[in-house]
Design a protein around this motif. Structure first.
Motif, PDB file in Angstrom:
ATOM      1  N   GLU A 114     -16.048  60.926  46.483  1.00 34.47           N
ATOM      2  CA  GLU A 114     -15.701  62.146  47.204  1.00 34.47           C
ATOM      3  C   GLU A 114     -14.827  63.043  46.323  1.00 34.47           C
ATOM      4  OE1 GLU A 114     -16.638  63.237  50.479  1.00 34.47           O
ATOM      5  OE2 GLU A 114     -18.140  61.750  49.909  1.00 34.47           O
TER       6      GLU A 114
ATOM      7  N   ARG B 215     -26.541  66.157  51.879  1.00 29.98           N
ATOM      8  CA  ARG B 215     -26.177  66.654  50.558  1.00 29.98           C
ATOM      9  C   ARG B 215     -27.436  66.858  49.716  1.00 29.98           C
ATOM     10  NH1 ARG B 215     -20.512  63.404  49.209  1.00 29.98           N
ATOM     11  NH2 ARG B 215     -19.622  63.763  51.279  1.00 29.98           N
TER      12      ARG B 215
ATOM     13  N   GLU C 178     -30.127  68.142  56.892  1.00 35.33           N
ATOM     14  CA  GLU C 178     -29.088  68.700  57.755  1.00 35.33           C
ATOM     15  C   GLU C 178     -28.482  67.646  58.667  1.00 35.33           C
ATOM     16  OE1 GLU C 178     -31.196  71.789  59.706  1.00 35.33           O
ATOM     17  OE2 GLU C 178     -30.867  73.277  58.106  1.00 35.33           O
TER      18      GLU C 178
ATOM     19  N   TRP D 189     -22.753  59.671  45.298  1.00 31.56           N
ATOM     20  CA  TRP D 189     -22.174  60.869  45.917  1.00 31.56           C
ATOM     21  C   TRP D 189     -23.026  61.325  47.093  1.00 31.56           C
ATOM     22  CZ3 TRP D 189     -24.104  65.919  46.339  1.00 31.56           C
ATOM     23  CH2 TRP D 189     -23.189  66.868  46.817  1.00 31.56           C
ATOM     24  N   MET D 190     -24.343  61.272  46.913  1.00 35.47           N
ATOM     25  CA  MET D 190     -25.229  61.709  47.986  1.00 35.47           C
ATOM     26  C   MET D 190     -25.242  60.715  49.142  1.00 35.47           C
ATOM     27  SD  MET D 190     -28.283  63.195  45.568  1.00 35.47           S
ATOM     28  CE  MET D 190     -28.988  64.355  46.699  1.00 35.47           C
TER      29      MET D 190
ATOM     30  N   GLU E 277     -24.488  70.593  46.466  1.00 39.45           N
ATOM     31  CA  GLU E 277     -24.109  71.355  47.649  1.00 39.45           C
ATOM     32  C   GLU E 277     -24.229  70.474  48.886  1.00 39.45           C
ATOM     33  OE1 GLU E 277     -24.933  75.699  49.786  1.00 39.45           O
ATOM     34  OE2 GLU E 277     -26.356  74.915  48.312  1.00 39.45           O
ATOM     35  N   ARG E 278     -23.310  70.703  49.812  1.00 43.00           N
ATOM     36  CA  ARG E 278     -23.368  70.068  51.126  1.00 43.00           C
ATOM     37  C   ARG E 278     -24.152  70.975  52.073  1.00 43.00           C
ATOM     38  NH1 ARG E 278     -18.460  68.039  49.213  1.00 43.00           N
ATOM     39  NH2 ARG E 278     -17.939  65.930  49.908  1.00 43.00           N
TER      40      ARG E 278
ATOM     41  N   ALA F 232     -30.290  62.994  52.082  1.00 40.95           N
ATOM     42  CA  ALA F 232     -29.972  63.425  50.722  1.00 40.95           C
ATOM     43  C   ALA F 232     -31.252  63.704  49.954  1.00 40.95           C
ATOM     44  CB  ALA F 232     -29.156  62.353  50.003  1.00 40.95           C
TER      45      ALA F 232
ATOM     46  N   GLU G 134     -24.820  67.876  57.584  1.00 43.15           N
ATOM     47  CA  GLU G 134     -24.260  66.534  57.396  1.00 43.15           C
ATOM     48  C   GLU G 134     -24.763  65.872  56.122  1.00 43.15           C
ATOM     49  OE1 GLU G 134     -21.987  65.149  59.341  1.00 43.15           O
ATOM     50  OE2 GLU G 134     -21.935  66.947  60.570  1.00 43.15           O
TER      51      GLU G 134
ATOM     52  N   LYS H 176     -22.544  59.454  50.152  1.00 41.69           N
ATOM     53  CA  LYS H 176     -21.215  59.669  50.728  1.00 41.69           C
ATOM     54  C   LYS H 176     -20.296  58.467  50.522  1.00 41.69           C
ATOM     55  CE  LYS H 176     -23.442  62.417  54.329  1.00 41.69           C
ATOM     56  NZ  LYS H 176     -23.697  62.575  55.766  1.00 41.69           N
TER      57      LYS H 176
END
Length: 689
Positions: A519, A479, A370, A511-512, A473-474, A374, A477, A514
């Motif tokens: 994105e 993933r 949270e 991706w995890m 899923e996000r 990740a 803050e 960021k």
């Protein structure tokens, strides 16, 4: 009409010299013997020599040519600020009228703009090219209409005539400039990088030692205001917010009276890189894919791997105390409570609740996600059991809810409709294309855990009967990703041709983490010179127009074309170098083509210092345009060619030969007759004696 005496000997030149020697010898002998007709003999000999030399008179019919005055007009970017365009126009009109009143004189006007790329003002290059196109013998004078800020002084040509500079600008001009003197191209995430910058005033600044406002924006976000001293270099520590390209924009507001605001902004592009990717791999029940996960992660030298594995289940009853099951005590508290924030990614591979990790540790992992962490879960049959990791505090963040059904059937993973557009899975089919329409391109898997997916999650890969296979899923803050099968290792082993497991894992990790290039909703620009390739990626089925705001504030609306699912592109030629902002309804990005403040705006105060040595070499002059109109006078070569309110040119008296005629002085027989008469005269004079 002009005449020239020519000789075309009738005999070889050597023979003519021999005859000339004999004539001189004969005259000398006659003088030595005191013959009274020696001078007649000498004239006769010279008449014979003239006959052999065959003299002719060449006459040229000449037409006078006009003198040329060259006017090189600088219309580069620095000449388009303040009132300099009006000064250029007034000076051109003045020079044109002055040259028009001179006899036999023409005016050649050469205009130059900005050089290619960021080469600045190439005044000397333009002058060299203009001189190469005109006869040097007709150049009477050269006039440069410029602000004196040129960037190719080393290419100054040889000058055939006086050169002068008409300098634009005003005596009270001033300008403020923002300079970033030290900026690295790369920086490590999590470590501060120090930038050096200063705000400097040029010219007649009203307050050169005061303070100035400075704003800093990263990737086009809301700017942060600061107040910094003018004329002093300051050090600014910066922490990059994300990996990939970070665009930092520094701006000081344009003040009243400044020449231009184009150099009030500086853009620094720094590529953020991770020093090491720290991964915690938590393995539960041993299975064939466990070694595959470890090998994949260890194969990347940029990955620091900590592998927490359970080789002996606690329910095994062999009488060995739990505290003696390992050679050393594994630091679970240190890993899952004290230092969990140091990991970039946590992977659970077929992990089930067996009392090894207390609920407090798993709850701490939930908080870790949270707050920006990740977690990737690769699940097998244990995920649908009562000991499922879903039935722990981690269940609040996992995107796949197990139904307790586990299918042991063959299936080929496929991309979902949204997976065709998602950056994690976009284009994966091309890595292992099918060789036959009836045979899938990827190898089959043989186990699928049935899960239900909430609306907030995104399923990018499907498995058996189009059930969710890979879900993203996000959470806060952070993933989370869930793989509803433990058989991705079959791809790594090459079963039935294998599949893109390594590329899929790499994209998942990025991706995890960021990374901007992974994105779902993103827009970026790939520059090539002044050509932009604008790329917009979206999960929507269409995208809106993109508005491009240029360095001068002008707006251009562009329509993008879909080149692949979820990817829209267009090419656009930017009119100039500088800082551009691009935005549509949902996303925004910035890009700097070349420097945000081009070379033309590094020095904007007009000055003739660079040109002065070249002008002095021809005794020319530097005259400001604001002083009023100037007179053009004719001066002799080598004389001073400039004074108060006037400049000089040197008439060249050039001409073109229209016709040439050649006429013999006398025919050969006339020379022979003359020589004979002189010889007879010498004989008669000597006979009377």
């Amino acid at each position: 009409m002009t005449g020239t005496l020519l000789f075309d000997p009738l005999i070889p030149l050597v023979a003519l010299y021999v005859v000339c020697g004999l004539v001189v010898l004969g005259i000398g002998l006659a003088v030595w013997r005191r013959l009274p007709g020696w001078w007649l003999r000498g004239l006769a000999g010279f008449a014979l020599l003239a006959a052999l030399a065959n003299p002719s008179l060449q006459q040229e019919d000449q037409e006078p040519l006009s003198d040329i005055v060259m006017l090189i007009v600088d219309e580069s970017a620095s000449q388009r600020i303040a009132d300099r365009p009006d000064q250029n126009a007034a000076a051109i009109a003045n020079i044109t009228s002055e040259v028009a009143r001179l006899d036999n004189t023409e005016l050649r006007i050469v205009t130059l703009g900005d050089g290619e790329g960021d080469t600045g003002t190439t005044l000397m290059t333009s002058l060299s090219e203009a001189l190469a196109e005109e006869p040097q013998g007709r150049i009477a004078g050269i006039i440069l209409l410029t602000d004196g800020r040129l960037h190719d002084m080393e290419r100054a040509p040889a000058l055939p005539a006086p050169i002068h500079a008409l300098l634009t600008g005003q005596p009270d001009d001033w300008d403020r400039r923002l300079v970033v003197s030290n900026a690295p191209a790369f920086a490590i995430l999590g470590e501060s990088v120090t930038l050096k910058l200063r705000i400097e005033d040029q010219g007649a600044a009203p307050d050169p030692d005061g303070f100035a406002q400075l704003t800093i924006a990263i990737d086009g976000a809301d700017p942060l205001p600061f107040e910094v001293p003018v004329g002093q270099e300051i050090e600014l520590p910066v922490d990059l917010p994300h990996g990939g390209m970070n665009v930092l924009q520094f701006t000081t507001p344009e003040l009243n009276g400044e020449l231009t605001g184009r150099n009030n902004t500086a853009v620094v592009q720094i590529n953020g890189v991770r020093d090491r990717l720290r991964v915690l791999l938590v393995s539960g029940e041993p299975h064939p894919g466990e070694r595959t996960w470890r090998n994949l992660l260890k194969s990347d030298s940029a990955v620091d791997l900590v592998h927490f594995t359970i080789l002996r289940p606690p329910e095994k009853q062999d009488g060995v105390p739990v505290n003696e099951l390992s050679l050393i005590a594994f630091p679970t508290r240190e890993l899952f409570l004290e230092k969990i924030d140091e990991f970039d990614l946590i992977i659970f591979d077929r992990y089930s609740r067996r009392g090894i990790l207390p609920s407090a540790y798993l709850d701490n992992i939930r908080s870790y996600v949270e707050q920006g962490g990740a977690v990737l879960v690769s699940s097998g049959p244990e995920y649908g059991s009562a000991e499922s990791i879903y039935r722990s505090p981690l269940g609040d963040i996992l995107p796949g809810r197990p139904t307790a059904r586990v299918f042991e059937e063959a299936f080929t993973p496929t991309l979902s409709d949204i997976g065709q557009r998602h950056p994690v899975t976009e284009g994966l089919e091309a890595l292992y294309p099918s060789q036959d329409d009836d045979v899938p391109g990827w190898g089959r898997w043989f186990r699928h855990v049935e899960v239900t997916v909430p609306e907030t999650a995104t399923t990018v890969m499907n498995g058996l009967n189009d059930l969710p296979l890979l879900t993203l899923e996000r959470i806060g803050e952070g993933r989370v990703a869930h793989m509803a099968s433990d058989q991705s290792w079959l791809w790594d082993r090459g079963y039935e041709g294998g599949g893109p497991q390594l590329e899929l894992l790499r994209r998942l990790a990025h991706w995890m983490m960021k990374e901007p290039e992974l994105e779902e909703e993103a827009m970026w620009v790939e520059p090539n010179g002044q050509t932009m390739r604008i790329i917009r990626r979206t999960l929507d089925l269409e995208t809106g127009d993109v508005t491009v705001i240029g360095p001068d504030g002008s707006e251009t609306v562009l329509t993008l074309d879909e080149v692949s699912p979820g990817r829209y592109e267009t090419l656009w030629d930017a009119p100039e170098m500088g800082f551009y902002r691009l935005a549509d309804d949902d996303t925004e990005t910035v890009i700097a083509l070349g420097p945000s403040a081009p070379r033309e705006f590094e020095q904007t105060i007009a000055s003739g210092d660079l040109l002065q040595p070249l002008i002095d070499s021809t005794r020319g002059g530097v005259i400001p345009v604001f002083a009023g109109d100037i007179d053009i006078r004719s001066v002799r070569a080598g004389r001073p060619a400039a004074g108060r309110g006037w400049i000089g040119i040197t008439p060249r008296d050039a001409y073109r030969t229209a016709d040439i005629s050649i006429t013999p002085i006398l025919p050969a027989w006339a020379f022979l007759l003359l020589a004979s008469l002189l010889m007879v005269g010498a004989w008669l004079r000597e006979g009377r004696r």
